[in-house]
Design an enzyme around this catalytic site. Structure first.
Site, PDB file in Angstrom:
ATOM      1  N   GLU A 137       8.062   5.535 -24.571  1.00 20.48           N
ATOM      2  CA  GLU A 137       8.016   6.763 -23.755  1.00 20.48           C
ATOM      3  C   GLU A 137       9.391   7.449 -23.755  1.00 20.48           C
ATOM      4  OE1 GLU A 137       6.258   6.038 -19.814  1.00 20.48           O
ATOM      5  OE2 GLU A 137       7.941   7.132 -18.964  1.00 20.48           O
ATOM      6  N   HIS A 180      31.951 -16.867 -44.352  1.00 17.42           N
ATOM      7  CA  HIS A 180      30.562 -16.891 -43.862  1.00 17.42           C
ATOM      8  C   HIS A 180      29.539 -17.050 -44.981  1.00 17.42           C
ATOM      9  CE1 HIS A 180      31.720 -16.298 -39.773  1.00 17.42           C
ATOM     10  NE2 HIS A 180      32.382 -15.175 -40.041  1.00 17.42           N
ATOM     11  N   ASN A 192       6.215  -3.186 -11.621  1.00 18.11           N
ATOM     12  CA  ASN A 192       6.981  -3.101 -12.873  1.00 18.11           C
ATOM     13  C   ASN A 192       7.972  -4.248 -12.996  1.00 18.11           C
ATOM     14  OD1 ASN A 192       6.242  -1.125 -14.645  1.00 18.11           O
ATOM     15  ND2 ASN A 192       7.397   0.493 -13.596  1.00 18.11           N
ATOM     16  N   LYS A 203       4.201  -3.628 -21.433  1.00 20.28           N
ATOM     17  CA  LYS A 203       4.448  -2.455 -20.575  1.00 20.28           C
ATOM     18  C   LYS A 203       5.892  -1.976 -20.754  1.00 20.28           C
ATOM     19  CE  LYS A 203       4.218   0.738 -17.451  1.00 20.28           C
ATOM     20  NZ  LYS A 203       4.928   0.684 -16.236  1.00 20.28           N
ATOM     21  N   LEU A 256       0.812  -1.225   0.000  1.00 18.07           N
ATOM     22  CA  LEU A 256       0.000   0.000   0.000  1.00 18.07           C
ATOM     23  C   LEU A 256       0.845   1.275   0.000  1.00 18.07           C
ATOM     24  CD1 LEU A 256      -2.740  -1.200   2.531  1.00 18.07           C
ATOM     25  CD2 LEU A 256      -2.879  -1.213   0.022  1.00 18.07           C
ATOM     26  N   SER A 282       0.158   1.482 -16.159  1.00 17.15           N
ATOM     27  CA  SER A 282       0.837   2.742 -16.467  1.00 17.15           C
ATOM     28  C   SER A 282      -0.026   3.929 -16.085  1.00 17.15           C
ATOM     29  CB  SER A 282       1.171   2.834 -17.949  1.00 17.15           C
ATOM     30  OG  SER A 282       1.775   4.091 -18.214  1.00 17.15           O
ATOM     31  N   LYS A 291       7.519  -3.250  -4.399  1.00 19.89           N
ATOM     32  CA  LYS A 291       8.734  -2.969  -5.154  1.00 19.89           C
ATOM     33  C   LYS A 291       9.065  -4.176  -6.037  1.00 19.89           C
ATOM     34  CE  LYS A 291      13.353  -1.422  -3.931  1.00 19.89           C
ATOM     35  NZ  LYS A 291      13.525  -0.131  -4.565  1.00 19.89           N
ATOM     36  N   ALA A 292       9.379  -3.911  -7.305  1.00 17.03           N
ATOM     37  CA  ALA A 292       9.661  -5.004  -8.248  1.00 17.03           C
ATOM     38  C   ALA A 292      10.937  -5.731  -7.837  1.00 17.03           C
ATOM     39  CB  ALA A 292       9.789  -4.445  -9.653  1.00 17.03           C
ATOM     40  N   ASN A 324      -0.539  -4.535   4.058  1.00 21.72           N
ATOM     41  CA  ASN A 324       0.816  -4.054   3.781  1.00 21.72           C
ATOM     42  C   ASN A 324       1.754  -4.692   4.806  1.00 21.72           C
ATOM     43  OD1 ASN A 324       2.432  -2.028   2.160  1.00 21.72           O
ATOM     44  ND2 ASN A 324       2.997  -1.418   4.241  1.00 21.72           N
ATOM     45  N   ARG A 325       2.999  -4.934   4.384  1.00 15.71           N
ATOM     46  CA  ARG A 325       3.960  -5.574   5.292  1.00 15.71           C
ATOM     47  C   ARG A 325       3.991  -4.848   6.633  1.00 15.71           C
ATOM     48  NH1 ARG A 325      10.250  -5.578   3.689  1.00 15.71           N
ATOM     49  NH2 ARG A 325       9.769  -3.351   3.625  1.00 15.71           N
ATOM     50  N   ARG A 353      20.228   9.601 -22.685  1.00 17.41           N
ATOM     51  CA  ARG A 353      20.198   9.794 -21.218  1.00 17.41           C
ATOM     52  C   ARG A 353      21.555   9.417 -20.635  1.00 17.41           C
ATOM     53  NH1 ARG A 353      14.388   8.058 -18.516  1.00 17.41           N
ATOM     54  NH2 ARG A 353      13.056   8.847 -20.189  1.00 17.41           N
TER      55      ARG A 353
HETATM   56  P1  NBP Z   1       7.546   0.963  -4.001  1.00 17.25           P
HETATM   57  O1  NBP Z   1       8.101   0.432  -5.262  1.00 17.25           O
HETATM   58  O2  NBP Z   1       8.205   2.102  -3.344  1.00 17.25           O
HETATM   59  O3  NBP Z   1       7.463  -0.252  -2.939  1.00 17.25           O
HETATM   60  C1  NBP Z   1       7.041  -0.044  -1.628  1.00 17.25           C
HETATM   61  C2  NBP Z   1       6.118  -1.152  -1.190  1.00 17.25           C
HETATM   62  O4  NBP Z   1       6.775  -2.423  -1.273  1.00 17.25           O
HETATM   63  C3  NBP Z   1       5.711  -0.974   0.257  1.00 17.25           C
HETATM   64  O5  NBP Z   1       4.368  -1.371   0.391  1.00 17.25           O
HETATM   65  C4  NBP Z   1       6.644  -1.930   0.982  1.00 17.25           C
HETATM   66  O6  NBP Z   1       6.174  -2.355   2.231  1.00 17.25           O
HETATM   67  C5  NBP Z   1       6.657  -3.063   0.012  1.00 17.25           C
HETATM   68  N1  NBP Z   1       7.718  -4.053   0.237  1.00 17.25           N
HETATM   69  C6  NBP Z   1       9.058  -3.953   0.063  1.00 17.25           C
HETATM   70 BR1  NBP Z   1       9.918  -2.445  -0.465  1.00 17.25          BR
HETATM   71  N2  NBP Z   1       9.729  -5.074   0.360  1.00 17.25           N
HETATM   72  C7  NBP Z   1       8.783  -5.941   0.744  1.00 17.25           C
HETATM   73  C8  NBP Z   1       8.832  -7.285   1.189  1.00 17.25           C
HETATM   74  N3  NBP Z   1       9.982  -7.945   1.241  1.00 17.25           N
HETATM   75  N4  NBP Z   1       7.676  -7.876   1.536  1.00 17.25           N
HETATM   76  C9  NBP Z   1       6.503  -7.207   1.462  1.00 17.25           C
HETATM   77  N5  NBP Z   1       6.389  -5.933   1.045  1.00 17.25           N
HETATM   78  C10 NBP Z   1       7.510  -5.305   0.694  1.00 17.25           C
HETATM   79  O7  NBP Z   1       5.992   1.304  -4.185  1.00 17.25           O
HETATM   80  P2  NBP Z   1       5.241   2.091  -5.362  1.00 17.25           P
HETATM   81  O8  NBP Z   1       5.986   3.298  -5.800  1.00 17.25           O
HETATM   82  O9  NBP Z   1       3.837   2.201  -4.911  1.00 17.25           O
HETATM   83  O10 NBP Z   1       5.290   1.066  -6.599  1.00 17.25           O
HETATM   84  C11 NBP Z   1       4.737  -0.232  -6.513  1.00 17.25           C
HETATM   85  C12 NBP Z   1       5.011  -0.991  -7.803  1.00 17.25           C
HETATM   86  O11 NBP Z   1       4.386  -0.290  -8.866  1.00 17.25           O
HETATM   87  C13 NBP Z   1       6.492  -1.073  -8.172  1.00 17.25           C
HETATM   88  O12 NBP Z   1       6.745  -2.323  -8.767  1.00 17.25           O
HETATM   89  C14 NBP Z   1       6.663   0.021  -9.181  1.00 17.25           C
HETATM   90  O13 NBP Z   1       7.738  -0.210 -10.065  1.00 17.25           O
HETATM   91  C15 NBP Z   1       5.335  -0.019  -9.888  1.00 17.25           C
HETATM   92  N6  NBP Z   1       4.941   1.218 -10.543  1.00 17.25           N
HETATM   93  C16 NBP Z   1       5.146   2.422  -9.972  1.00 17.25           C
HETATM   94  C17 NBP Z   1       4.746   3.578 -10.610  1.00 17.25           C
HETATM   95  C18 NBP Z   1       4.942   4.897  -9.963  1.00 17.25           C
HETATM   96  O14 NBP Z   1       4.628   5.916 -10.622  1.00 17.25           O
HETATM   97  N7  NBP Z   1       5.419   4.969  -8.734  1.00 17.25           N
HETATM   98  C19 NBP Z   1       4.126   3.507 -11.854  1.00 17.25           C
HETATM   99  C20 NBP Z   1       3.899   2.275 -12.418  1.00 17.25           C
HETATM  100  C21 NBP Z   1       4.311   1.139 -11.748  1.00 17.25           C
HETATM  101  P3  NBP Z   1       6.553  -1.507   3.561  1.00 17.25           P
HETATM  102  O15 NBP Z   1       5.572  -0.375   3.592  1.00 17.25           O
HETATM  103  O16 NBP Z   1       6.332  -2.473   4.648  1.00 17.25           O
HETATM  104  O17 NBP Z   1       7.957  -1.057   3.414  1.00 17.25           O
END
Ligand code: NBP
Length: 476
Positions: free
Chosen positions: A189, A452, A102, A182, A10, A128, A75-76, A32-33, A287
């Site tokens: 992009e 070749h 992602n 994606k 979350l 996205s 987090k991915a 959420n964790r 970049r």
């Molecule tokens: P983050 O990528 O910053 O991840 C934070 C979340 O991951 C928190 O809920 C955290 O829990 C949890 N987490 C982690 Br870190 N390690 C964990 C573990 N070992 N077990 C359980 N939970 C764990 O969050 P976000 O920016 O909301 O992005 C989420 C996903 O969406 C990512 O894969 C990201 O690449 C993708 N995405 C993001 C965007 C964007 O604009 N931000 C756009 C499109 C896709 P905690 O609260 O307990 O630390």
């Protein structure tokens, strides 16, 4: 009440996706964790719909109706694996696990195969649109089994962005197809952003125009074929004045562009597939060049330019040339990206409908644009179109701007202004349409030093010339 769907993770994205689901009337299990994020979601937004909060993963899973639908939004990478590992023993056959983060598509293929063995559905879904999109309607690119889409699809379509009432979500294809698409979306992009940046630089240097003046040009462009989210935000960014210095905001930002890696993944995959995505590759490398600090320091003021002045005699004609060059280069970048989707789809048996991908990118996502309608129409005319550029609409639209494109690239080269994406896109255009390429010489060289072999234009067969002997030709 038993929750219809659950979200674990979350942070910004998961929180907003859960709110989006709740606002659409779904009962949403949330977890959420660390409990603080769950608590703050309920405290801040609990009144937006029906949430079922849980502290432990066991409670979370138990709160879901079956077949369970669990969206993972963490987090991915390792975090996603950790969450899957925790969930799997608690799930039952037929349950659906959705990774909406992602993920890199090979990871998704691995996870899908592992969960399928256990009788579970694993849906790797591209999402996205950032936080805004997650809350108000993202573009959603789900992969996985068709069977899981029957159950999940209606919900995802419901919460996705809509354009002309059509959801920006559709079934993409098996296993890693959703995350693959994606990834290519993000690659495109990169190209789109680089092309816009080059257009800005040309207007700035060619016209000596201020950021505010260029913002107006982009605003005008946004009323035509180039209408898109990225053009719109470009005008916004260029209009921004820095509060501290009073200068244009863009002029106080350090000129080093970072990346999180999806552009790099796209290029790496294109190299593996042998698909020339020069626009995306140049954008990714541009970049990297911007961030090559020691190299830039060594070169600045050292490498001679021998460049002429950038003189623009007709302001309006030049602006129109840049607009046409931008549009043509953009079509090339998309054409290349769709080629990559076709190649990966064939290699992996994904059967991806390219027209449908353009359709679900029309809203919610970063590359949303009016122009995507033209791509959908092109694939409606011919679903197997070998080259988007060769569609009748695009041959006209790009053909119309080719002379301008050449003028812009030539003027930039003479003035010593880098236009890697504009120039490489024009080279691609000329390369792909060429009657004959110097690849003949390369193949001959390969035969010379490595035996070749080569084929001939005048008869079938494969041949080799005895370069180190009598130079006679043999059938290989
Ligand atoms: P983050 O990528 O910053 O991840 C934070 C979340 O991951 C928190 O809920 C955290 O829990 C949890 N987490 C982690 Br870190 N390690 C964990 C573990 N070992 N077990 C359980 N939970 C764990 O969050 P976000 O920016 O909301 O992005 C989420 C996903 O969406 C990512 O894969 C990201 O690449 C993708 N995405 C993001 C965007 C964007 O604009 N931000 C756009 C499109 C896709 P905690 O609260 O307990 O630390």
């Amino acid at each position: 009440p038993a929750a219809q769907i659950g979200v674990t993770g979350l942070a910004v994205m998961g929180r907003n996706l859960a709110r989006n689901l709740a606002r659409h009337g779904y009962t949403v299990a949330v977890h959420n964790r660390s409990q603080a994020k769950t608590d703050s979601l309920i405290a801040d937004h609990g009144d937006e719909g029906t949430f079922v909060p849980s502290v432990t993963t066991e409670e979370f899973v138990a709160s879901l109706e079956r077949p369970r639908k669990v969206i993972i939004m963490v987090k991915a990478g390792a975090a996603t694996d950790a969450v899957i590992e925790e969930l799997v023993p608690l799930l039952d056959e037929g349950d659906i696990v959705i990774d909406a983060g992602n993920a890199h598509f090979p990871d998704t293929r691995r996870r899908e195969a592992a969960l399928r063995e256990k009788g579970l559905h694993f849906v790797g879904s591209g999402v996205s649109g950032g936080e805004e999109g997650a809350l108000n309607g993202p573009s959603i690119m789900p992969g996985g089994s068709r069977e899981s889409y029957e159950v999940l699809g209606p919900i995802l379509e419901d919460i996705s962005a809509k354009v002309d009432g059509v959801p920006c979500c559709t079934y993409v294809g098996p296993d890693g197809a959703g995350h693959f698409v994606k990834m290519v979306h993000n690659g495109i992009e990169y190209a789109d952003m680089q092309l816009i940046a080059e257009a800005y630089d040309l207007l700035k240097q060619g016209l000596g125009a201020s950021a505010a003046e260029i913002a107006d040009i982009f605003r005008t462009w946004n009323e035509g074929d180039l209408e898109s989210f990225l053009i719109e935000i470009t005008a916004e960014v260029l209009s921004q004045v820095d509060a501290e210095t009073g200068s244009a905001f863009v002029d106080v930002v350090l000129d080093q562009a970072e990346q999180k890696g999806t552009g790099r993944w796209t290029v790496q995959n294109a190299l593996d597939l042998g698909v020339p995505i020069t626009g995306i590759a140049e954008a990714t490398f541009a970049r990297a060049l911007s961030g090559s600090v020691p190299q830039r320091e060594a070169a600045r003021g050292t490498l001679p330019a021998h460049a002429g002045a950038f003189e623009v005699s007709d302001r309006d004609a030049f602006i129109e040339d840049v607009r046409l060059a931008l549009y043509a280069s953009k079509v090339v970048a998309y054409s290349q990206g769709f080629d990559q989707i076709a190649a990966a789809s064939a290699e992996n048996g994904w059967d991806i409908d390219r027209g449908a991908m353009a359709r679900i990118w029309r809203g919610g996502c970063i590359i949303r644009a009016r122009f995507l309608n033209r791509i959908t129409e092109a694939y409606e005319r011919d679903a197997e179109l070998p080259l988007l550029l060769a569609d009748e609409y695009f041959t006209g639209a790009v053909g119309n701007g080719v002379a301008a494109w050449r003028r812009v690239v030539a003027q930039a080269a003479l003035a010593g202004i880098p236009t890697p994406a504009f120039a490489s896109s024009l080279s691609y255009y000329d390369g792909v349409r060429a009657e004959r390429l110097p690849a003949a010489l390369i193949q001959a060289q390969r035969d010379f030093f490595g035996a070749h072999t080569y084929k001939r234009v005048d008869k079938p067969g494969t041949f080799h010339t005895e370069w180190s002997g009598d130079r006679a030709e043999h059938t290989a």
